[in-house]
Scaffold this motif. Structure first.
Motif, PDB file in Angstrom:
ATOM      1  N   ASN A 154       0.821  -1.210   0.000  1.00 21.61           N
ATOM      2  CA  ASN A 154       0.000   0.000   0.000  1.00 21.61           C
ATOM      3  C   ASN A 154       0.859   1.266   0.000  1.00 21.61           C
ATOM      4  O   ASN A 154       0.561   2.231  -0.718  1.00 21.61           O
ATOM      5  N   TRP A 184      -2.873  -0.311  -8.978  1.00 25.39           N
ATOM      6  CA  TRP A 184      -3.910  -0.087  -7.972  1.00 25.39           C
ATOM      7  C   TRP A 184      -4.908  -1.246  -7.935  1.00 25.39           C
ATOM      8  O   TRP A 184      -5.358  -1.654  -6.858  1.00 25.39           O
ATOM      9  N   ILE A 188      -5.609  -3.358  -4.604  1.00 24.94           N
ATOM     10  CA  ILE A 188      -6.985  -3.438  -4.072  1.00 24.94           C
ATOM     11  C   ILE A 188      -7.430  -4.894  -3.951  1.00 24.94           C
ATOM     12  O   ILE A 188      -8.025  -5.291  -2.939  1.00 24.94           O
ATOM     13  N   ASN A 189      -7.123  -5.697  -4.967  1.00 22.94           N
ATOM     14  CA  ASN A 189      -7.475  -7.129  -4.926  1.00 22.94           C
ATOM     15  C   ASN A 189      -6.743  -7.845  -3.797  1.00 22.94           C
ATOM     16  O   ASN A 189      -7.328  -8.676  -3.090  1.00 22.94           O
ATOM     17  N   ASN A 191      -5.608  -6.435  -1.083  1.00 25.27           N
ATOM     18  CA  ASN A 191      -6.167  -5.932   0.187  1.00 25.27           C
ATOM     19  C   ASN A 191      -7.416  -6.723   0.570  1.00 25.27           C
ATOM     20  O   ASN A 191      -7.630  -7.052   1.741  1.00 25.27           O
ATOM     21  N   LYS A 192      -8.258  -7.010  -0.431  1.00 31.68           N
ATOM     22  CA  LYS A 192      -9.484  -7.779  -0.189  1.00 31.68           C
ATOM     23  C   LYS A 192      -9.142  -9.198   0.269  1.00 31.68           C
ATOM     24  O   LYS A 192      -9.737  -9.717   1.222  1.00 31.68           O
TER      25      LYS A 192
END
Length: 212
Positions: A154, A184, A188-189, A191-192
């Protein structure tokens, strides 16, 4: 071995064609395949079985099946992750000494340097992120290592956003924007995935405490 193709590739082909950079993109995809062959050869030498090959907008991703205990498999993953960028660097060196057209030589070297730099970004699941994750997992428990790598990813993508924004304004190159967007999407993927994994870990930990 499963073969997967991300449909976003076709969108990027159109974008790079419109920005007159399709030759660079074609080279990147060709040498990305060779990059993954480097991973595959390293994996086979280390006696791992290829599981899937995924064609992504900015390269190709290869995964292996893991059968061995944690420490050994993490060490092998580190070597496999480094094999791809090393393959591209070897191509650069060989190309530099080849007696071919200067323009072709520059495109080949430029493409392989881009692939090497892109993959060595310490952002999971790029090669740099895989090496980082493997090293940290050798020192920490899996959930703690995943948290550290997730936080670093991140921070890295935010830093790259700042640098890329300057690059877009200076070079007027919209392709940089799409590379940034792709990074990004990756973050984001991940992070999920990490959020789901953390919830599962906490649920298991809570259940163990209740049983006690």
């Amino acid at each position: 071995m499963q073969i997967k193709i991300n449909i976003q590739i076709f969108l990027f082909i159109i974008i790079f064609a419109l920005t007159h950079q399709i030759d660079i993109y074609a080279c990147i995809m060709i040498f990305s395949l060779i990059h993954e062959i480097g991973h595959m050869i390293a994996g086979i030498i280390l006696k791992l079985k290829p599981k899937s090959l995924s064609f992504m907008p900015f390269g190709i991703s290869l995964t292996f099946e893991s059968y061995e205990y944690k420490r050994l498999i993490e060490i092998k993953k580190i070597f496999i992750a480094l094999a791809g960028p090393l393959t591209n660097l070897i191509i650069c060196i060989i190309t530099f000494f080849l007696d071919i057209g200067e323009e072709i030589k520059q495109i080949i070297i430029y493409s392989n340097i881009l692939i090497t730099m892109f993959n060595l970004i310490p952002l999971y699941p790029l090669d740099g992120g895989r090496v980082l994750k493997g090293i940290i997992r050798l020192k920490c428990k899996e959930i703690k290592a995943d948290k550290i790598v997730n936080n670093i990813s991140n921070i890295v993508v935010i830093f790259l956003t700042i640098i890329a924004s300057i690059g877009i304004l200076y070079f007027k190159n919209i392709a940089i924007l799409f590379v940034l967007m792709y990074l990004w999407i990756i973050v984001i993927n991940e992070n999920k995935k990490y959020s789901i994994k953390e919830k599962m870990y906490n649920a298991i930990k809570t259940n163990k405490c209740i049983d006690i």
